[in-house]
Design a protein around this motif. Structure first.
Motif, mmCIF file in Angstrom:
data_model
loop_
_atom_site.group_PDB
_atom_site.id
_atom_site.type_symbol
_atom_site.label_atom_id
_atom_site.label_comp_id
_atom_site.label_asym_id
_atom_site.label_seq_id
_atom_site.Cartn_x
_atom_site.Cartn_y
_atom_site.Cartn_z
ATOM 1 N N THR A 363 0.845 -1.198 0.000
ATOM 2 C CA THR A 363 0.000 0.000 0.000
ATOM 3 C C THR A 363 0.874 1.239 0.000
ATOM 4 O O THR A 363 1.876 1.297 0.728
ATOM 5 C CB THR A 363 -0.925 0.016 1.232
ATOM 6 O OG1 THR A 363 -1.681 -1.195 1.259
ATOM 7 C CG2 THR A 363 -1.869 1.200 1.188
ATOM 8 N N ASP A 364 0.507 2.225 -0.815
ATOM 9 C CA ASP A 364 1.225 3.498 -0.810
ATOM 10 C C ASP A 364 0.229 4.632 -0.596
ATOM 11 O O ASP A 364 -0.988 4.428 -0.657
ATOM 12 C CB ASP A 364 1.994 3.691 -2.127
ATOM 13 C CG ASP A 364 1.073 3.775 -3.325
ATOM 14 O OD1 ASP A 364 0.363 4.790 -3.478
ATOM 15 O OD2 ASP A 364 1.056 2.831 -4.136
ATOM 16 N N ASN A 365 0.731 5.818 -0.329
ATOM 17 C CA ASN A 365 -0.123 6.992 -0.103
ATOM 18 C C ASN A 365 -0.020 7.985 -1.263
ATOM 19 O O ASN A 365 -0.098 9.196 -1.064
ATOM 20 C CB ASN A 365 0.243 7.683 1.209
ATOM 21 C CG ASN A 365 1.677 8.215 1.199
ATOM 22 O OD1 ASN A 365 2.457 7.890 0.293
ATOM 23 N ND2 ASN A 365 2.036 9.006 2.199
ATOM 24 N N GLY A 366 0.177 7.433 -2.461
ATOM 25 C CA GLY A 366 0.384 8.298 -3.615
ATOM 26 C C GLY A 366 -0.918 8.735 -4.271
ATOM 27 O O GLY A 366 -1.960 8.858 -3.622
ATOM 28 N N THR A 367 -0.848 8.886 -5.604
ATOM 29 C CA THR A 367 -1.972 9.443 -6.354
ATOM 30 C C THR A 367 -3.026 8.412 -6.722
ATOM 31 O O THR A 367 -4.058 8.757 -7.301
ATOM 32 C CB THR A 367 -1.455 10.090 -7.651
ATOM 33 O OG1 THR A 367 -0.779 9.096 -8.424
ATOM 34 C CG2 THR A 367 -0.507 11.230 -7.336
ATOM 35 N N GLY A 368 -2.767 7.137 -6.440
ATOM 36 C CA GLY A 368 -3.762 6.109 -6.738
ATOM 37 C C GLY A 368 -3.618 5.493 -8.100
ATOM 38 O O GLY A 368 -4.518 4.812 -8.570
ATOM 39 N N THR A 369 -2.502 5.712 -8.786
ATOM 40 C CA THR A 369 -2.242 5.063 -10.082
ATOM 41 C C THR A 369 -0.970 4.276 -9.949
ATOM 42 O O THR A 369 0.083 4.816 -9.669
ATOM 43 C CB THR A 369 -2.073 6.101 -11.209
ATOM 44 O OG1 THR A 369 -1.010 6.980 -10.867
ATOM 45 C CG2 THR A 369 -3.350 6.880 -11.407
ATOM 46 N N GLY A 370 -1.067 2.968 -10.138
ATOM 47 C CA GLY A 370 0.153 2.198 -9.970
ATOM 48 C C GLY A 370 0.094 0.774 -10.400
ATOM 49 O O GLY A 370 0.896 -0.016 -9.952
ATOM 50 N N THR A 371 -0.816 0.373 -11.261
ATOM 51 C CA THR A 371 -0.875 -1.022 -11.667
ATOM 52 C C THR A 371 -0.170 -1.243 -12.967
ATOM 53 O O THR A 371 0.033 -0.346 -13.745
ATOM 54 C CB THR A 371 -2.345 -1.478 -11.841
ATOM 55 O OG1 THR A 371 -2.882 -0.771 -12.946
ATOM 56 C CG2 THR A 371 -3.146 -1.251 -10.626
ATOM 57 N N GLY A 372 0.138 -2.525 -13.179
ATOM 58 C CA GLY A 372 0.739 -2.927 -14.449
ATOM 59 C C GLY A 372 1.999 -2.168 -14.704
ATOM 60 O O GLY A 372 2.815 -1.914 -13.858
ATOM 61 N N THR A 373 2.174 -1.766 -15.930
ATOM 62 C CA THR A 373 3.299 -0.956 -16.313
ATOM 63 C C THR A 373 2.760 0.409 -16.612
ATOM 64 O O THR A 373 2.577 0.840 -17.715
ATOM 65 C CB THR A 373 4.015 -1.557 -17.523
ATOM 66 O OG1 THR A 373 4.294 -2.890 -17.260
ATOM 67 C CG2 THR A 373 5.257 -0.863 -17.864
#
Length: 446
Positions: A363-373
């Protein structure tokens, strides 16, 4: 039409069939020579026997020589020993035409089971019965030809019963015309011709189907291996190159004010590059097994270099190597996406092991975009976002989803309720279940 004209018509029909057979044989020989030349050009030795060559395709031409059994009846017509020769002269070409029609259609499954083929076979039976009862003698040999056509056209569970009934029927007709000697010979010949023909043609068809199935399995095995290799390279290079980019940026920022720290980052880049070369070699041979502890250590280093605070929690009993390998791939892919796309300042990695299942959460606290490539999560890790590599969007998490599904687990990825992005892998604990899903598990070094 006189019987002499019928005889001349029959001779012309045989000559036409013979010329067609020669043309088909020449065409097959030419095709065989072309394939032989192609194999030689591909590197095979010219004199090496081709054990996989299936031979010429089966056609009705292979059954035409059996029409020579009717030469006795044909001779009777020529010598004038047959009463009412115009009937025999008409019946002989009609029977041969029906025989050719049935046998040629018997090599195509759809045509073989069609109504027209069954009707033609029935007409053959009626004509054979009429000629045998009317003339007897050499005309009784049409029953073995009828049995041969029956065996070619009727292949299945009911063939034995049909062949036996046809043999008894032929024997009864022969007994009426010639006594027990003809009855036993004709009945036996009819039964053998039907059974042997069906067995040989059925075996030939089964061999060709098995050959086609083997080629299809080989093609699918090649495709599966290509897919495995592409997934491994994607996961290995995607993570490694991301770490190299992040550490290179860190070295560039540190160089003006702290050369020692910058040299430390450069040393890490060299170490990561060497390790990547080793992993790629292992992936090519299919022997690579990931380690969860190693991947967690690398994750801390990559996150710290990207100015992301790593928080790692691990609980539960030690995992088997196969479970660690799969979870290591998940950690590698998820952390790569955090570094490249999330713009997060904090990343939590939690491993919770139980008696039967283990769960990994990143889990991260970033912008909510992070799947796949570079994709946006849709709950399954297969969505497509704007920041994708060329034609590869979603390949990483999609491949992991398939791997975990093959092992009885699951992978979900998407925006977290309180912001950021979450990747969760749930996996059953057990080496037997996971062996097939782990990269390279099918070929362990001996």
């Amino acid at each position: 039409m006189t019987w002499r004209q019928n005889v001349r018509l029959r001779v012309r029909t045989c000559q036409s069939a013979r010329s067609e057979w020669k043309a088909a044989r020449d065409e097959w020989k030419a095709e065989y020579e072309r394939s032989k030349a192609a194999r030689r050009a591909a590197g095979k030795k010219p004199g090496f026997p081709d054990t996989d060559h299936p031979g010429p395709p089966p056609t009705g031409f292979t059954l035409l020589p059996w029409l020579l059994l009717g030469l006795g009846a044909f001779s009777n017509l020529l010598q004038g020993e047959t009463p009412n020769p115009w009937i025999g002269g008409l019946g002989l070409p009609v029977f041969n035409s029906l025989y050719i029609y049935v046998t040629f259609r018997s090599f195509d499954r759809v045509k073989r089971e069609s109504v027209s083929t069954r009707v033609a076979l029935g007409l053959m039976g009626l004509l054979t019965t009429g000629l045998a009862l009317g003339y007897g003698g050499d005309w009784l040999t049409f029953f073995p030809l009828l049995g041969l056509a029956t065996g070619a056209a009727l292949r299945g569970r009911g063939l034995g019963r049909t062949g036996l009934l046809l043999a008894l029927y032929a024997g009864a007709i022969a007994y009426v015309r010639g006594g027990w000697d003809d009855a036993t010979g004709i009945g036996y010949a009819t039964f053998i011709s039907s059974m042997v023909t069906a067995a040989i043609l059925g075996l030939s068809e089964a061999v060709r189907e098995l050959r086609a199935a083997r080629e299809e399995l080989a093609r699918r095995a090649v495709e599966k291996e290509r897919l495995r290799f592409s997934r491994d390279l994607h996961d290995l290079l995607g993570h490694t190159l991301s770490v190299i980019v992040v550490k290179s940026e860190a070295a560039r920022r540190l160089a003006p004010r702290d050369m020692d720290a910058a040299l430390g980052q450069i040393t890490d880049i060299e170490s990561v590059g060497r390790q990547a070369l080793t992993e790629i070699r292992e992936a090519v041979t299919g022997y690579r097994e990931g380690s969860l502890a190693t991947e967690l250590t690398r994750a801390r280093s990559a996150l710290s270099a990207a100015s992301v605070q790593p928080v790692v929690r691990q609980s539960g009993a030690p995992l088997d190597p196969q479970s660690e390998a799969l979870l290591g791939w998940v950690v590698r892919e998820a952390v790569t996406n955090v570094v490249r796309h999330s713009r997060a300042s904090r990343c939590e990695i939690t491993v919770e092991g139980a008696a039967e299942r283990v769960r990994l959460t990143v889990t991260d606290n970033g912008t909510g975009t992070g799947t796949g490539t570079g994709t946006t999560g849709t709950g399954t890790g297969t969505g497509t976002g704007a920041d994708t590599c060329e034609g590869v969007g979603g390949t990483g998490l999609k491949g992991l989803t398939e791997r975990l599904a093959a092992a009885g687990g699951s992978l979900t990825a998407g925006p977290a309720p309180r912001g950021g992005f979450t990747v969760t892998a749930d996996l059953p604990v057990g080496a037997d279940e996971l062996t097939a899903a782990t990269p390279g598990a099918a070929r362990q070094p001996g």
